[in-house]
Structures are given as C-alpha cells and as structure tokens.
Design a protein around this motif. Structure first.
Motif, PDB file in Angstrom:
ATOM      1  N   UNK A 140       0.849  -1.198   0.000  1.00  0.00           N
ATOM      2  CA  UNK A 140       0.000   0.000   0.000  1.00  0.00           C
ATOM      3  C   UNK A 140       0.881   1.244   0.000  1.00  0.00           C
ATOM      4  N   UNK A 141       0.772   2.021  -1.068  1.00  0.00           N
ATOM      5  CA  UNK A 141       1.619   3.201  -1.306  1.00  0.00           C
ATOM      6  C   UNK A 141       0.965   4.462  -0.753  1.00  0.00           C
ATOM      7  N   UNK A 142       1.769   5.295  -0.088  1.00  0.00           N
ATOM      8  CA  UNK A 142       1.261   6.586   0.372  1.00  0.00           C
ATOM      9  C   UNK A 142       0.977   7.498  -0.812  1.00  0.00           C
ATOM     10  N   UNK A 143      -0.143   8.204  -0.726  1.00  0.00           N
ATOM     11  CA  UNK A 143      -0.509   9.168  -1.776  1.00  0.00           C
ATOM     12  C   UNK A 143      -0.617  10.557  -1.144  1.00  0.00           C
ATOM     13  N   UNK A 144      -1.711  10.829  -0.451  1.00  0.00           N
ATOM     14  CA  UNK A 144      -1.850  12.098   0.267  1.00  0.00           C
ATOM     15  C   UNK A 144      -1.554  11.936   1.753  1.00  0.00           C
ATOM     16  N   UNK A 145      -1.157  10.743   2.180  1.00  0.00           N
ATOM     17  CA  UNK A 145      -1.043  10.426   3.604  1.00  0.00           C
ATOM     18  C   UNK A 145      -0.196  11.444   4.367  1.00  0.00           C
ATOM     19  N   UNK A 146      -0.746  11.938   5.460  1.00  0.00           N
ATOM     20  CA  UNK A 146      -0.023  12.833   6.354  1.00  0.00           C
ATOM     21  C   UNK A 146       0.582  12.040   7.512  1.00  0.00           C
ATOM     22  N   UNK A 147      -0.206  11.146   8.087  1.00  0.00           N
ATOM     23  CA  UNK A 147       0.261  10.299   9.181  1.00  0.00           C
ATOM     24  C   UNK A 147       0.610   8.919   8.635  1.00  0.00           C
ATOM     25  N   UNK A 148       1.903   8.567   8.544  1.00  0.00           N
ATOM     26  CA  UNK A 148       2.241   7.255   8.000  1.00  0.00           C
ATOM     27  C   UNK A 148       1.729   6.108   8.840  1.00  0.00           C
ATOM     28  N   UNK A 149       1.487   6.344  10.117  1.00  0.00           N
ATOM     29  CA  UNK A 149       1.002   5.287  10.994  1.00  0.00           C
ATOM     30  C   UNK A 149      -0.399   4.820  10.656  1.00  0.00           C
ATOM     31  N   UNK A 150      -1.210   5.694  10.073  1.00  0.00           N
ATOM     32  CA  UNK A 150      -2.577   5.301   9.720  1.00  0.00           C
ATOM     33  C   UNK A 150      -2.569   4.268   8.601  1.00  0.00           C
ATOM     34  N   UNK A 151      -1.701   4.464   7.618  1.00  0.00           N
ATOM     35  CA  UNK A 151      -1.593   3.486   6.542  1.00  0.00           C
ATOM     36  C   UNK A 151      -1.006   2.172   7.053  1.00  0.00           C
ATOM     37  N   UNK A 152      -0.063   2.269   7.972  1.00  0.00           N
ATOM     38  CA  UNK A 152       0.500   1.063   8.590  1.00  0.00           C
ATOM     39  C   UNK A 152      -0.580   0.299   9.344  1.00  0.00           C
ATOM     40  N   UNK A 153      -1.462   1.039  10.031  1.00  0.00           N
ATOM     41  CA  UNK A 153      -2.580   0.411  10.741  1.00  0.00           C
ATOM     42  C   UNK A 153      -3.502  -0.311   9.767  1.00  0.00           C
ATOM     43  N   UNK A 154      -3.763   0.303   8.616  1.00  0.00           N
ATOM     44  CA  UNK A 154      -4.599  -0.348   7.603  1.00  0.00           C
ATOM     45  C   UNK A 154      -3.952  -1.636   7.126  1.00  0.00           C
ATOM     46  N   UNK A 155      -2.675  -1.591   6.786  1.00  0.00           N
ATOM     47  CA  UNK A 155      -1.992  -2.790   6.294  1.00  0.00           C
ATOM     48  C   UNK A 155      -2.015  -3.894   7.346  1.00  0.00           C
ATOM     49  N   UNK A 156      -1.751  -3.535   8.589  1.00  0.00           N
ATOM     50  CA  UNK A 156      -1.716  -4.534   9.662  1.00  0.00           C
ATOM     51  C   UNK A 156      -3.094  -5.125   9.929  1.00  0.00           C
ATOM     52  N   UNK A 157      -4.151  -4.365   9.624  1.00  0.00           N
ATOM     53  CA  UNK A 157      -5.512  -4.831   9.934  1.00  0.00           C
ATOM     54  C   UNK A 157      -5.898  -6.068   9.136  1.00  0.00           C
ATOM     55  N   UNK A 158      -5.215  -6.326   8.025  1.00  0.00           N
ATOM     56  CA  UNK A 158      -5.514  -7.516   7.234  1.00  0.00           C
ATOM     57  C   UNK A 158      -4.935  -8.782   7.869  1.00  0.00           C
ATOM     58  N   UNK A 159      -3.999  -8.604   8.800  1.00  0.00           N
ATOM     59  CA  UNK A 159      -3.372  -9.736   9.490  1.00  0.00           C
ATOM     60  C   UNK A 159      -2.902 -10.787   8.482  1.00  0.00           C
TER      61      UNK A 159
END
Length: 277
Positions: free
Chosen positions: A157-176
């Motif tokens: 999952x590539x950052x596009x407009x992301x300000x907080x990188x942790x939110x995208x990391x949380x999304x990726x981790x949510x798929x387990x």
C-alpha cells in the motif's frame, strides 16, 4: 550498508531500452502497464506475453503497479465497490501470470481525512470515521488479498496524500496477512511534508519499519508530484537511503520517473553520492 542496488518502474514499451541494465545486475523491476484501466479490461494476457518476451533471462525481483484510477480502496457505493474489488483480483491474476511477487495499490487516506478524523469521534459503540474507512478497505480488497495469499503475491500500500504514516501502517496490519505490506513513494511523502505538515520522507521509512516492502524513488520540490530524477529536487536523499539501509529487510527499490530517459542521469547522481549502484 550503502550503496544500495536499485531498479526501475517501467512500461513494457521501455523494457527493450533498459533490458541489459536490468538483467546485467538482476535489478528490481516494476511493470506499470497494469495501472491502465484499458489493460485490465482488455487483453492483459497479451501484455504479460510481451513483457515476458523482453525479460527472458531476468531473475530479479519483479512487481507490477495495480489499478488506481477511480479505484479507491474505500469505495462506499454498493454498486461500484464490487466492480473495483473484482478489478484488483484481476490485477493479482495478471501479476501471477507475469511471475511478479508484488503489486502496488494506493492508500485511500486523503488530506481531508486526516484533518477531519478528529471531527467525527467515536461515540459509544459507533465506529469512528477512521475505523469505517479501514473496514470498507478491508471488505473491498479482501478478495484480492485472499487471491494474493494463494498466488504468492504481496500487495503493498503506497502513500498518496497520507499525512500520518502510521494510519496506513494500521490499515496494512488490519488484514493480518503476510500478503499485505507497505510501499513508500518518496515524492508523495515529500509533497505531504511540505504542503500538509507530514513528517519528512525518512520518517515515513522508519515508521514503516519491517512492513516496508517497496519504495518508489522520485525527487520533487514539495509542491507537486514531479517524478524527477534524484538530485533535481529537494528530497534529503542521504537521510532516506540511510533509513532504508537501517531496515532489517531490503524492500524493492525502483526509480519511478516521469521520463524513463532520465534513469541514466538518476543513476549517475546517486552513484556519485555513494547511495546507489
């Protein structure tokens, strides 16, 4: 340790030009034709066949760029979301046919999201706006993740407009799932840092940590998505490459430039700086 070996993100039409360079050192490669809607809606098998013809002898790490044009991961419309979901499954099939081990998908998080997540707090048992967005992305991308798990493909999952990188990391981790990891686009992160108050690019790398599996290397001025060769803009490349070198793993590292013809200039600058080879 530096320097790091890097490759490129290319269209199939550019493969003949850079074939010897890619194969000579078995560099990372990302084939980008599959981001075009007409490719996945048409005879994508022919694109796979053509790419393979040019890549005879290539044994480097291979990925593709998945669809993103009007293909947001958190599509809420109940009629359109299944169409988007099927398109990502088709893209995984294309990656598998090509022999790719990665597929890039775009983050659904916008600048507006970041400034307004706190404007819609969780109330009682009602999920927050952040949680609702993650849940929609899980539902939409779930079938592609399941297909990727069986095919040996990792979605990054590539950052596009992301300000907080942790939110995208949380999304990726949510798929387990080991089939979902993170990608960083250096130019996107640099834009977000200058224009919207995000941390600098190397902080994105450090935040992703062991989940970082892919990096688009491109320079920018912090104002727009330039896709310039490194050295032309204002990204702090020494900080970025030091952060990547400090990781316990080696993500796919590919130049993603507006003009493929700039690859030699990019490599020359990075080599002079002792960052890449």
């Amino acid at each position: 340790m530096l320097p790091l070996k890097i490759g490129a993100a290319l269209m199939v039409a550019d493969l003949p030009t850079y074939r010897d360079w890619l194969i000579g050192d078995q560099r990372d490669l990302e084939v980008q034709d599959f981001l075009r809607p007409e490719v996945l809606l048409g005879d994508w098998q022919a694109v796979v066949t053509e790419a393979k013809r040019h890549l005879d002898g290539f044994e480097g790490r291979l990925g593709i760029h998945g669809p993103f044009i009007d293909m947001t991961l958190d599509m809420a419309d109940p009629e359109i979301a299944p169409i988007v979901s099927r398109r990502f499954v088709t893209a995984v099939d294309a990656a598998t046919a090509l022999g790719a081990s990665q597929m890039v998908v775009h983050s659904p998080f916008t600048t507006w999201d970041w400034f307004n997540f706190g404007n819609d707090p969780e109330i009682g048992n009602t999920p927050s706006a952040r949680d609702r967005k993650i849940a929609r992305a899980q539902a939409l991308l779930g079938p592609a993740v399941a297909r990727a798990e069986t095919c040996g493909v990792t979605l990054v999952i590539e950052n596009i407009e992301d300000i907080d990188p942790g939110t995208r990391r949380e999304l990726a981790a949510s798929f387990a799932s080991d089939a979902v990891r993170l990608s960083i686009d250096t130019g996107h992160a640099h834009y977000a840092h200058h224009a919207t108050g995000a941390p600098p690019v190397d902080y994105f790398v450090t935040d992703a940590g062991p989940m970082l599996s892919h990096v688009h290397l491109q320079d920018a001025d912090g104002f727009a998505d330039r896709h310039w060769p490194p050295g032309r803009g204002t990204v702090n490349w020494h900080a970025v490459f030091r952060a990547i070198a400090a990781l316990p793993q080696r993500p796919h590292l590919v130049l993603e430039l507006r003009h493929a013809a700039d690859i030699p200039a990019a490599m020359a600058w990075l080599e002079r700086e002792g960052l890449a080879c």
